[in-house]
Design an enzyme around this catalytic site. Structure first.
Site, mmCIF file in Angstrom:
data_model
loop_
_atom_site.group_PDB
_atom_site.id
_atom_site.type_symbol
_atom_site.label_atom_id
_atom_site.label_comp_id
_atom_site.label_asym_id
_atom_site.label_seq_id
_atom_site.Cartn_x
_atom_site.Cartn_y
_atom_site.Cartn_z
ATOM 1 N N GLN A 141 31.293 24.241 45.645
ATOM 2 C CA GLN A 141 30.554 25.456 45.980
ATOM 3 C C GLN A 141 29.049 25.191 45.940
ATOM 4 O O GLN A 141 28.595 24.152 45.461
ATOM 5 C CB GLN A 141 30.925 26.575 45.008
ATOM 6 C CG GLN A 141 30.824 26.180 43.542
ATOM 7 C CD GLN A 141 31.813 26.912 42.655
ATOM 8 O OE1 GLN A 141 32.157 28.063 42.892
ATOM 9 N NE2 GLN A 141 32.276 26.252 41.612
ATOM 10 N N HIS A 183 30.375 38.893 28.440
ATOM 11 C CA HIS A 183 31.098 37.915 27.629
ATOM 12 C C HIS A 183 31.703 38.542 26.369
ATOM 13 O O HIS A 183 32.823 38.195 25.982
ATOM 14 C CB HIS A 183 30.168 36.741 27.275
ATOM 15 C CG HIS A 183 29.827 35.903 28.464
ATOM 16 N ND1 HIS A 183 28.531 35.507 28.758
ATOM 17 C CD2 HIS A 183 30.599 35.389 29.442
ATOM 18 C CE1 HIS A 183 28.540 34.775 29.858
ATOM 19 N NE2 HIS A 183 29.781 34.696 30.290
ATOM 20 N N GLU A 230 38.177 24.525 33.859
ATOM 21 C CA GLU A 230 37.103 24.795 34.822
ATOM 22 C C GLU A 230 37.229 23.812 35.977
ATOM 23 O O GLU A 230 37.383 22.606 35.762
ATOM 24 C CB GLU A 230 35.733 24.649 34.130
ATOM 25 C CG GLU A 230 34.539 24.563 35.045
ATOM 26 C CD GLU A 230 34.357 25.780 35.935
ATOM 27 O OE1 GLU A 230 34.208 25.593 37.164
ATOM 28 O OE2 GLU A 230 34.366 26.918 35.412
ATOM 29 N N ASP A 260 42.072 22.675 38.554
ATOM 30 C CA ASP A 260 42.283 23.951 39.216
ATOM 31 C C ASP A 260 43.061 24.887 38.282
ATOM 32 O O ASP A 260 44.109 24.517 37.764
ATOM 33 C CB ASP A 260 43.069 23.722 40.512
ATOM 34 C CG ASP A 260 43.369 25.012 41.249
ATOM 35 O OD1 ASP A 260 44.445 25.591 40.982
ATOM 36 O OD2 ASP A 260 42.543 25.447 42.056
ATOM 37 N N GLY A 261 42.528 26.079 38.048
ATOM 38 C CA GLY A 261 43.143 27.001 37.087
ATOM 39 C C GLY A 261 44.555 27.402 37.455
ATOM 40 O O GLY A 261 45.436 27.484 36.601
ATOM 41 N N ASP A 271 37.947 34.083 33.538
ATOM 42 C CA ASP A 271 36.539 34.345 33.844
ATOM 43 C C ASP A 271 36.231 33.683 35.175
ATOM 44 O O ASP A 271 35.604 32.626 35.238
ATOM 45 C CB ASP A 271 35.647 33.796 32.727
ATOM 46 C CG ASP A 271 34.163 34.026 32.979
ATOM 47 O OD1 ASP A 271 33.843 34.848 33.856
ATOM 48 O OD2 ASP A 271 33.343 33.385 32.308
ATOM 49 N N CYS A 272 36.712 34.307 36.229
ATOM 50 C CA CYS A 272 36.645 33.685 37.546
ATOM 51 C C CYS A 272 35.568 34.333 38.408
ATOM 52 O O CYS A 272 35.052 35.397 38.094
ATOM 53 C CB CYS A 272 38.004 33.796 38.242
ATOM 54 S SG CYS A 272 38.615 35.495 38.331
ATOM 55 N N ASP A 293 34.449 35.909 42.273
ATOM 56 C CA ASP A 293 35.122 36.882 43.131
ATOM 57 C C ASP A 293 36.194 36.185 43.957
ATOM 58 O O ASP A 293 36.187 34.959 44.108
ATOM 59 C CB ASP A 293 34.090 37.561 44.041
ATOM 60 C CG ASP A 293 33.253 38.574 43.279
ATOM 61 O OD1 ASP A 293 33.730 39.713 43.122
ATOM 62 O OD2 ASP A 293 32.152 38.226 42.821
ATOM 63 N N PRO A 309 36.673 29.099 45.820
ATOM 64 C CA PRO A 309 37.511 28.540 44.760
ATOM 65 C C PRO A 309 38.178 29.593 43.879
ATOM 66 O O PRO A 309 39.204 29.330 43.268
ATOM 67 C CB PRO A 309 36.524 27.692 43.945
ATOM 68 C CG PRO A 309 35.402 27.404 44.871
ATOM 69 C CD PRO A 309 35.293 28.600 45.760
#
Length: 286
Positions: free
Chosen positions: A32, A63, A107, A139-140, A157-158, A160, A164
Protein backbone atom coordinates in the site's frame (compact mmCIF):
# COMPACT_ATOMS: atom_id res chain seq x y z
CA UNK A 1 -2.53 16.23 -2.54
CA UNK A 2 -0.55 19.46 -3.04
CA UNK A 3 2.99 20.00 -1.84
CA UNK A 4 1.89 20.94 1.68
CA UNK A 5 -1.71 19.70 1.97
CA UNK A 6 -3.07 16.19 2.29
CA UNK A 7 -6.63 15.53 1.13
CA UNK A 8 -8.20 12.32 2.37
CA UNK A 9 -9.92 10.43 -0.44
CA UNK A 10 -12.10 7.95 1.48
CA UNK A 11 -15.37 9.48 0.26
CA UNK A 12 -15.93 10.63 -3.35
CA UNK A 13 -18.01 13.70 -2.49
CA UNK A 14 -16.63 14.79 0.90
CA UNK A 15 -13.32 14.82 2.68
CA UNK A 16 -10.94 16.44 5.11
CA UNK A 17 -7.68 18.22 4.47
CA UNK A 18 -4.52 18.40 6.56
CA UNK A 19 -1.69 20.88 6.31
CA UNK A 20 1.57 18.96 6.20
CA UNK A 21 4.25 20.85 8.12
CA UNK A 22 6.79 18.15 7.33
CA UNK A 23 6.60 14.84 5.50
CA UNK A 24 8.47 12.26 7.54
CA UNK A 25 7.98 9.30 5.23
CA UNK A 26 6.24 8.75 1.91
CA UNK A 27 6.65 5.68 -0.27
CA UNK A 28 4.80 2.65 -1.58
CA UNK A 29 5.31 -0.41 0.59
CA UNK A 30 4.85 -3.97 -0.60
CA UNK A 31 1.09 -3.67 -0.11
CA UNK A 32 0.00 0.00 0.00
CA UNK A 33 0.92 3.68 -0.23
CA UNK A 34 2.16 4.91 3.16
CA UNK A 35 2.68 8.49 4.28
CA UNK A 36 3.53 9.91 7.72
CA UNK A 37 3.56 13.67 8.20
CA UNK A 38 3.42 16.35 10.89
CA UNK A 39 0.35 18.51 11.43
CA UNK A 40 0.07 21.40 13.90
CA UNK A 41 -3.26 20.25 15.37
CA UNK A 42 -3.00 16.45 15.29
CA UNK A 43 0.73 15.90 15.61
CA UNK A 44 2.09 13.06 13.54
CA UNK A 45 -0.43 11.58 11.13
CA UNK A 46 -0.33 8.29 9.19
CA UNK A 47 -2.34 7.55 6.07
CA UNK A 48 -2.55 4.49 3.86
CA UNK A 49 -3.82 4.60 0.28
CA UNK A 50 -5.34 8.04 0.77
CA UNK A 51 -7.15 7.27 4.03
CA UNK A 52 -6.17 8.65 7.45
CA UNK A 53 -5.35 5.77 9.80
CA UNK A 54 -4.15 7.34 13.02
CA UNK A 55 -2.89 10.57 14.59
CA UNK A 56 -0.92 11.31 17.72
CA UNK A 57 -3.61 13.64 19.05
CA UNK A 58 -6.62 11.30 19.18
CA UNK A 59 -5.31 7.75 18.81
CA UNK A 60 -5.95 7.04 22.50
CA UNK A 61 -9.73 7.12 22.05
CA UNK A 62 -9.74 4.45 19.37
CA UNK A 63 -7.08 2.23 20.91
CA UNK A 64 -8.51 2.33 24.43
CA UNK A 65 -12.05 1.53 23.30
CA UNK A 66 -11.10 -1.27 20.92
CA UNK A 67 -8.95 -2.87 23.64
CA UNK A 68 -10.34 -2.32 27.13
CA UNK A 69 -14.00 -2.93 26.32
CA UNK A 70 -13.54 -6.56 25.19
CA UNK A 71 -10.80 -7.40 27.70
CA UNK A 72 -12.63 -6.04 30.73
CA UNK A 73 -15.95 -7.48 29.54
CA UNK A 74 -14.33 -10.90 29.21
CA UNK A 75 -12.90 -10.60 32.70
CA UNK A 76 -10.15 -13.22 32.46
CA UNK A 77 -8.39 -12.84 29.13
CA UNK A 78 -5.02 -14.58 29.11
CA UNK A 79 -4.37 -14.84 25.38
CA UNK A 80 -5.13 -12.06 22.89
CA UNK A 81 -4.87 -12.00 19.10
CA UNK A 82 -4.52 -8.70 17.22
CA UNK A 83 -5.09 -8.63 13.47
CA UNK A 84 -3.51 -5.57 11.85
CA UNK A 85 -2.62 -2.71 14.17
CA UNK A 86 0.82 -2.09 12.72
CA UNK A 87 1.14 1.26 14.48
CA UNK A 88 1.33 -0.60 17.82
CA UNK A 89 -1.40 1.28 19.69
CA UNK A 90 -3.62 -1.73 20.30
CA UNK A 91 -0.63 -3.82 21.38
CA UNK A 92 0.39 -1.09 23.83
CA UNK A 93 -3.05 -1.04 25.44
CA UNK A 94 -3.43 -4.84 25.57
CA UNK A 95 -0.12 -5.16 27.40
CA UNK A 96 -1.31 -2.79 30.12
CA UNK A 97 -3.42 -5.72 31.36
CA UNK A 98 -1.07 -7.73 33.56
CA UNK A 99 -3.26 -10.83 33.44
CA UNK A 100 -2.72 -11.11 29.67
CA UNK A 101 0.05 -13.66 29.34
CA UNK A 102 0.45 -13.88 25.56
CA UNK A 103 -0.32 -11.54 22.65
CA UNK A 104 -0.01 -12.54 19.01
CA UNK A 105 -0.13 -9.71 16.49
CA UNK A 106 -0.55 -10.49 12.80
CA UNK A 107 0.33 -7.59 10.49
CA UNK A 108 0.57 -7.94 6.73
CA UNK A 109 3.03 -5.10 6.21
CA UNK A 110 6.40 -5.18 7.98
CA UNK A 111 7.25 -1.71 6.73
CA UNK A 112 4.21 -0.20 8.46
CA UNK A 113 5.53 -1.53 11.77
CA UNK A 114 9.06 -0.32 11.14
CA UNK A 115 8.02 3.16 9.99
CA UNK A 116 5.61 3.56 12.91
CA UNK A 117 8.29 2.49 15.39
CA UNK A 118 10.53 5.17 13.90
CA UNK A 119 8.07 8.01 13.27
CA UNK A 120 5.16 7.26 15.66
CA UNK A 121 7.06 5.80 18.62
CA UNK A 122 4.51 6.92 21.21
CA UNK A 123 1.88 4.66 19.65
CA UNK A 124 3.70 1.46 20.55
CA UNK A 125 5.71 2.91 23.46
CA UNK A 126 8.08 -0.06 23.32
CA UNK A 127 5.30 -2.66 23.10
CA UNK A 128 6.89 -4.47 20.16
CA UNK A 129 9.83 -5.37 22.41
CA UNK A 130 7.68 -6.76 25.22
CA UNK A 131 8.38 -10.49 25.81
CA UNK A 132 4.64 -11.21 25.94
CA UNK A 133 4.26 -9.91 22.36
CA UNK A 134 4.71 -12.21 19.39
CA UNK A 135 4.69 -10.47 15.99
CA UNK A 136 3.75 -12.44 12.87
CA UNK A 137 4.12 -10.87 9.42
CA UNK A 138 1.34 -12.53 7.47
CA UNK A 139 -2.08 -12.09 5.93
CA UNK A 140 -4.65 -11.91 8.75
CA UNK A 141 -7.29 -13.93 6.94
CA UNK A 142 -4.85 -16.72 6.07
CA UNK A 143 -3.61 -16.76 9.67
CA UNK A 144 -7.01 -17.30 11.27
CA UNK A 145 -8.11 -19.78 8.60
CA UNK A 146 -5.10 -21.99 9.40
CA UNK A 147 -4.57 -21.23 13.09
CA UNK A 148 -4.70 -24.05 15.63
CA UNK A 149 -4.18 -21.78 18.66
CA UNK A 150 -7.01 -20.44 20.82
CA UNK A 151 -7.45 -16.89 22.11
CA UNK A 152 -9.79 -15.32 24.65
CA UNK A 153 -10.07 -12.02 22.81
CA UNK A 154 -9.49 -11.22 19.13
CA UNK A 155 -9.14 -7.59 18.06
CA UNK A 156 -9.27 -6.76 14.35
CA UNK A 157 -7.61 -3.37 13.88
CA UNK A 158 -7.91 -3.27 10.14
CA UNK A 159 -8.10 -0.60 7.47
CA UNK A 160 -11.33 0.08 5.58
CA UNK A 161 -12.67 -2.73 3.35
CA UNK A 162 -10.56 -1.71 0.36
CA UNK A 163 -7.15 -2.98 -0.70
CA UNK A 164 -5.36 -5.23 1.83
CA UNK A 165 -8.11 -4.70 4.43
CA UNK A 166 -10.97 -5.99 2.29
CA UNK A 167 -10.48 -9.65 3.24
CA UNK A 168 -10.89 -8.79 6.93
CA UNK A 169 -14.57 -7.99 6.38
CA UNK A 170 -15.44 -11.29 4.69
CA UNK A 171 -17.37 -14.25 6.08
CA UNK A 172 -14.38 -16.59 5.86
CA UNK A 173 -12.38 -14.25 8.08
CA UNK A 174 -15.14 -14.16 10.71
CA UNK A 175 -15.43 -17.95 10.54
CA UNK A 176 -11.68 -18.26 11.10
CA UNK A 177 -11.83 -15.89 14.06
CA UNK A 178 -14.64 -17.90 15.63
CA UNK A 179 -12.57 -21.07 15.31
CA UNK A 180 -9.65 -19.33 17.04
CA UNK A 181 -11.72 -18.20 20.05
CA UNK A 182 -11.96 -20.01 23.34
CA UNK A 183 -15.44 -20.75 24.68
CA UNK A 184 -16.94 -17.46 25.83
CA UNK A 185 -14.36 -15.47 23.87
CA UNK A 186 -14.93 -12.04 22.35
CA UNK A 187 -14.23 -10.73 18.84
CA UNK A 188 -14.18 -6.97 18.13
CA UNK A 189 -13.32 -5.01 15.01
CA UNK A 190 -13.12 -1.53 13.56
CA UNK A 191 -16.27 -1.08 11.51
CA UNK A 192 -16.28 2.39 10.02
CA UNK A 193 -18.39 5.50 10.55
CA UNK A 194 -22.03 4.39 10.15
CA UNK A 195 -23.39 7.79 9.15
CA UNK A 196 -20.95 7.90 6.22
CA UNK A 197 -20.66 4.15 5.60
CA UNK A 198 -24.17 2.87 6.45
CA UNK A 199 -23.82 -0.45 4.67
CA UNK A 200 -20.77 -1.62 6.62
CA UNK A 201 -22.46 -2.35 9.95
CA UNK A 202 -25.41 -4.04 8.26
CA UNK A 203 -23.12 -6.21 6.14
CA UNK A 204 -20.86 -7.08 9.06
CA UNK A 205 -23.75 -8.15 11.28
CA UNK A 206 -25.12 -10.38 8.52
CA UNK A 207 -21.73 -11.99 7.94
CA UNK A 208 -21.15 -12.57 11.67
CA UNK A 209 -24.59 -14.10 12.15
CA UNK A 210 -23.77 -17.70 11.12
CA UNK A 211 -20.84 -17.91 13.55
CA UNK A 212 -21.76 -16.00 16.72
CA UNK A 213 -24.86 -16.17 18.89
CA UNK A 214 -24.53 -12.51 19.90
CA UNK A 215 -23.64 -9.81 17.38
CA UNK A 216 -23.76 -6.12 18.14
CA UNK A 217 -21.82 -2.86 17.96
CA UNK A 218 -20.51 -0.22 20.31
CA UNK A 219 -19.36 3.29 19.54
CA UNK A 220 -16.55 5.78 20.05
CA UNK A 221 -16.14 9.36 18.78
CA UNK A 222 -12.74 9.72 17.11
CA UNK A 223 -12.26 13.23 15.65
CA UNK A 224 -10.16 12.26 12.65
CA UNK A 225 -12.61 9.53 11.60
CA UNK A 226 -14.98 12.16 10.30
CA UNK A 227 -18.73 11.90 9.91
CA UNK A 228 -19.88 11.13 13.44
CA UNK A 229 -19.31 8.21 15.76
CA UNK A 230 -17.20 5.22 14.79
CA UNK A 231 -18.83 1.82 15.16
CA UNK A 232 -16.89 -1.11 16.58
CA UNK A 233 -18.19 -4.59 15.85
CA UNK A 234 -18.77 -6.97 18.76
CA UNK A 235 -19.33 -10.72 18.55
CA UNK A 236 -19.47 -13.48 21.15
CA UNK A 237 -21.58 -16.47 22.09
CA UNK A 238 -22.23 -14.98 25.52
CA UNK A 239 -24.64 -12.02 25.34
CA UNK A 240 -24.14 -11.29 29.04
CA UNK A 241 -20.63 -9.99 28.41
CA UNK A 242 -21.88 -6.80 26.74
CA UNK A 243 -24.63 -6.34 29.35
CA UNK A 244 -22.47 -6.23 32.47
CA UNK A 245 -23.22 -3.44 34.93
CA UNK A 246 -21.03 -0.38 35.28
CA UNK A 247 -20.28 -1.52 38.84
CA UNK A 248 -18.87 -4.85 37.66
CA UNK A 249 -16.76 -3.18 34.98
CA UNK A 250 -15.58 -0.59 37.53
CA UNK A 251 -14.36 -3.35 39.86
CA UNK A 252 -12.41 -4.98 37.05
CA UNK A 253 -10.98 -1.67 35.87
CA UNK A 254 -9.85 -0.77 39.39
CA UNK A 255 -8.18 -4.17 39.73
CA UNK A 256 -6.36 -3.62 36.42
CA UNK A 257 -4.60 -0.71 38.11
CA UNK A 258 -3.91 1.74 35.31
CA UNK A 259 -5.25 5.10 34.16
CA UNK A 260 -6.82 5.89 30.82
CA UNK A 261 -7.39 9.11 28.88
CA UNK A 262 -10.81 8.34 27.37
CA UNK A 263 -12.11 4.98 28.59
CA UNK A 264 -14.11 4.81 31.82
CA UNK A 265 -16.46 2.08 33.11
CA UNK A 266 -19.43 4.38 32.46
CA UNK A 267 -18.25 5.06 28.90
CA UNK A 268 -17.81 1.29 28.49
CA UNK A 269 -21.42 0.42 29.31
CA UNK A 270 -22.82 3.51 27.60
CA UNK A 271 -20.99 2.82 24.36
CA UNK A 272 -23.36 -0.07 23.59
CA UNK A 273 -26.28 2.39 23.38
CA UNK A 274 -26.60 2.96 19.63
CA UNK A 275 -28.19 5.92 17.81
CA UNK A 276 -31.58 5.22 16.27
CA UNK A 277 -30.38 5.49 12.66
CA UNK A 278 -27.94 2.65 13.32
CA UNK A 279 -30.51 0.61 15.27
CA UNK A 280 -32.87 0.86 12.31
CA UNK A 281 -30.23 -0.33 9.85
CA UNK A 282 -29.25 -3.27 12.04
CA UNK A 283 -32.88 -4.30 12.63
CA UNK A 284 -33.04 -5.39 9.01
CA UNK A 285 -30.70 -8.29 9.82
CA UNK A 286 -32.61 -9.63 12.86
Amino acid sequence: MSDNRYLETLYPSYGQQFEMEEVLFRAPTEHQELIIFKNARFGRVMALDGVIQTTEADEFIYHEMLTHVPILAHGNAKRVLIIGGGDGGILREVLRHDQVEHVTQVEIDQQVIEMCKQHLPNHSAGAFDNPRAHIVISDGKEFVMNCTEKFDVIISDCTDPIGPGEALFESDFYKGCKNCLTEGGVFVAQNGVPFMQPDEAETTKARLQPFFADRSFYCAPVPTYIGGIMSLAWASDNAELRQLSTEVIAERFAAAGFKTRYYTPAVHTGSFALPQYLVDRLAIID
